[in-house]
Design an enzyme around this catalytic site. Structure first.
Site, short mmCIF file in Angstrom:
data_model
loop_
_atom_site.label_atom_id
_atom_site.label_comp_id
_atom_site.label_asym_id
_atom_site.label_seq_id
_atom_site.Cartn_x
_atom_site.Cartn_y
_atom_site.Cartn_z
N ASP A 134 23.50 36.31 -5.26
CA ASP A 134 23.99 36.66 -3.92
C ASP A 134 25.06 37.73 -4.06
O ASP A 134 25.69 37.86 -5.11
CB ASP A 134 24.61 35.43 -3.24
CG ASP A 134 23.56 34.46 -2.72
OD1 ASP A 134 22.37 34.80 -2.68
OD2 ASP A 134 23.96 33.35 -2.31
N ARG A 184 17.16 42.07 -2.87
CA ARG A 184 17.22 41.55 -1.49
C ARG A 184 18.13 42.46 -0.68
O ARG A 184 19.28 42.69 -1.05
CB ARG A 184 17.79 40.12 -1.49
CG ARG A 184 17.94 39.55 -0.08
CD ARG A 184 18.83 38.31 -0.05
NE ARG A 184 18.30 37.24 -0.87
CZ ARG A 184 19.06 36.26 -1.39
NH1 ARG A 184 20.37 36.24 -1.16
NH2 ARG A 184 18.53 35.32 -2.12
P1 FAD Z 1 21.56 40.54 13.14
O1 FAD Z 1 21.45 41.80 13.91
O2 FAD Z 1 22.89 40.01 12.85
O3 FAD Z 1 20.74 39.40 13.86
C1 FAD Z 1 19.45 39.64 14.43
C2 FAD Z 1 19.09 38.40 15.24
O4 FAD Z 1 18.92 37.28 14.37
C3 FAD Z 1 20.18 37.95 16.21
O5 FAD Z 1 20.08 38.64 17.43
C4 FAD Z 1 19.90 36.48 16.34
O6 FAD Z 1 18.83 36.26 17.22
C5 FAD Z 1 19.45 36.10 14.95
N1 FAD Z 1 20.59 35.63 14.15
C6 FAD Z 1 21.25 36.30 13.19
N2 FAD Z 1 22.21 35.55 12.65
C7 FAD Z 1 22.18 34.36 13.31
C8 FAD Z 1 22.92 33.15 13.21
N3 FAD Z 1 23.91 33.00 12.35
N4 FAD Z 1 22.61 32.15 14.06
C9 FAD Z 1 21.61 32.25 14.94
N5 FAD Z 1 20.85 33.37 15.06
C10 FAD Z 1 21.13 34.41 14.27
N6 FAD Z 1 24.80 38.31 3.32
C11 FAD Z 1 25.59 38.70 2.31
O7 FAD Z 1 26.63 39.33 2.54
N7 FAD Z 1 25.26 38.37 1.01
C12 FAD Z 1 24.12 37.70 0.70
O8 FAD Z 1 23.87 37.44 -0.48
C13 FAD Z 1 23.27 37.31 1.76
N8 FAD Z 1 22.10 36.66 1.51
C14 FAD Z 1 21.24 36.45 2.56
C15 FAD Z 1 19.98 35.91 2.30
C16 FAD Z 1 19.05 35.83 3.32
C17 FAD Z 1 17.69 35.29 3.02
C18 FAD Z 1 19.39 36.25 4.64
C19 FAD Z 1 18.40 36.21 5.75
C20 FAD Z 1 20.64 36.73 4.91
C21 FAD Z 1 21.57 36.82 3.89
N9 FAD Z 1 22.85 37.30 4.14
C22 FAD Z 1 23.67 37.65 3.09
C23 FAD Z 1 23.36 37.39 5.54
C24 FAD Z 1 23.18 38.77 6.13
O9 FAD Z 1 24.04 39.68 5.50
C25 FAD Z 1 23.46 38.76 7.64
O10 FAD Z 1 24.79 38.35 7.86
C26 FAD Z 1 22.57 37.86 8.45
O11 FAD Z 1 21.27 37.85 7.96
C27 FAD Z 1 22.54 38.32 9.92
O12 FAD Z 1 22.01 39.61 9.99
P2 FAD Z 1 20.54 39.96 10.51
O13 FAD Z 1 19.92 40.89 9.54
O14 FAD Z 1 19.77 38.72 10.76
O15 FAD Z 1 20.75 40.82 11.81
#
Ligand code: FAD
Length: 336
Positions: A134, A184
């Site tokens: 991560d 990722r």
């Molecule tokens: P966004 O624009 O934030 O969200 C798009 C839509 O997804 C939103 O409108 C909503 O409908 C839904 N959504 C997003 N988040 C939420 C929530 N918390 N609750 C409910 N609905 C939500 N981040 C790191 O910094 N380091 C990592 O190692 C890391 N690993 C990850 C691994 C995976 C498999 C995933 C999916 C995410 C990871 N993240 C990590 C988190 C990532 O950085 C984002 O903070 C998170 O995925 C929200 O961004 P988004 O791309 O979904 O887009």
């Protein structure tokens, strides 16, 4: 706003108050498999039976003592042995935070984290699966990529995470888009200063698209981790344009978020992986999930307000009023 919230949430008194709220427990249950390994294995088995794959995260981060780092590494080794025993490693790997393995320990933190990460990689190899490192806040990126390079000399399948929020990431994507390199791509979940990260969400999203192009055009194995359906669509288009087979890339989402879309994507032939955390040290993970979606935060605040009002009126503490309110808003929060 997310930056401010994360800063406030990580202060000691706020952490204690939020952790103690019964409503926090209920929200956390949405995002994690459970508190122990048995719960995580059971949820993993169910997801694999549905045709999904899984990456398991033993919750814990920011370890401040060597014993804690060693204990976290041992927990991963036990998990990998259990996944192998239960025949789940074809569909399940692990995700590891180096801060859980001692990366922030003064002096030789990076070396300690590397040593523990190598133990976990060896356990993953003998279990017949992989691990992904991560990515945490920007101060750790160089150290984490350094550990990644070391691990990949022996275990070339160790995956990396890159965050489009960081200005440096397009360059990192170019460096890592090489044959066999599992990367990722995420937007980034940490509070970062504007000197190193894009402060505006549209810029983070635009950077994500640029990084997507680089990874999809490259020779590595892109792991596209987002719940943003526009970006999921863009990833699928790029995969088709670059002639990528189902086996040459995958989509990833967090457990408890957009689960219907995830299953629909799997049914449509896309390789899909669920990020599945478990354990008792859930606070850091939980507040990042609150911070990245205003509806989650509003849910918590509305509940607190309802709880306060009912306490004020009845003087009876956590009454039925707040429960009713919580049930209603819980449905709102579940609507991704
Ligand atoms: P966004 O624009 O934030 O969200 C798009 C839509 O997804 C939103 O409108 C909503 O409908 C839904 N959504 C997003 N988040 C939420 C929530 N918390 N609750 C409910 N609905 C939500 N981040 C790191 O910094 N380091 C990592 O190692 C890391 N690993 C990850 C691994 C995976 C498999 C995933 C999916 C995410 C990871 N993240 C990590 C988190 C990532 O950085 C984002 O903070 C998170 O995925 C929200 O961004 P988004 O791309 O979904 O887009």
């Amino acid at each position: 706003m997310p930056n401010l919230l994360l800063a406030v949430a990580n202060t000691r008194p706020v952490r204690a108050s939020i952790s103690a709220l019964p409503i926090s427990r209920r929200l956390v249950d949405r995002f994690i498999a459970g508190e122990d390994q048995a719960a995580a294995i059971a949820v993993t088995r169910g997801l694999i039976a549905e045709g999904l794959t899984v990456t398991l995260d033993v919750l814990g981060e920011g370890v401040t003592d060597p014993a804690g780092a060693a204990a976290n590494a041992t927990a991963y080794q036990k998990l990998l042995a259990a996944l192998a025993e239960t025949g789940l490693t074809a569909g399940a790997e692990v995700s590891v935070k180096l801060s859980a393995l001692g990366q922030a320990l003064p002096g030789d933190g990076q070396a300690i984290a590397l040593e523990h990460a190598a133990r976990i990689a060896a356990a993953a190899a003998s279990a017949g699966t992989t691990m992904t490192l991560d990515m945490e806040d920007h101060t750790t990126v160089d150290s984490t990529l350094g550990v990644l390079r070391e691990l990949r000399t022996e275990y070339p399948w160790v995956g990396a995470v890159l965050q489009s929020a960081l200005r440096r990431t397009e360059g990192d994507c170019r460096d890592l888009a090489t044959a066999g390199s599992r990367v990722r791509l995420v937007k980034g979940a940490y509070a970062e200063p504007a000197s190193v990260a894009y402060p505006r969400k549209p810029d983070v999203d635009a950077a994500y698209r640029r990084c997507l192009e680089v990874l999809m055009a490259g020779d590595g194995y892109p792991m596209i981790a987002t719940h943003d359906l526009a970006l999921v669509g863009a990833a699928r288009q790029l995969a088709a344009r670059h002639g990528r087979s189902r086996e040459s890339w995958e989509l990833q989402m967090l457990h408890g978020i957009r689960t219907d879309e995830l299953r629909a994507l799997a049914a449509d032939g896309v390789a899909v992986r669920v990020y599945l955390p478990f354990g008792t040290d859930w606070y850091g993970y939980y507040v990042r999930r609150l911070a990245e979606r205003p509806a989650n935060l509003l849910f918590l605040l509305r509940h607190l307000r309802a709880g306060k009002t009912s306490e004020g009126k009845s003087g009876a503490g956590k009454s039925g009023t707040s429960k009713t309110s919580a049930s209603k808003t819980s449905a709102d929060a579940s609507a991704n």
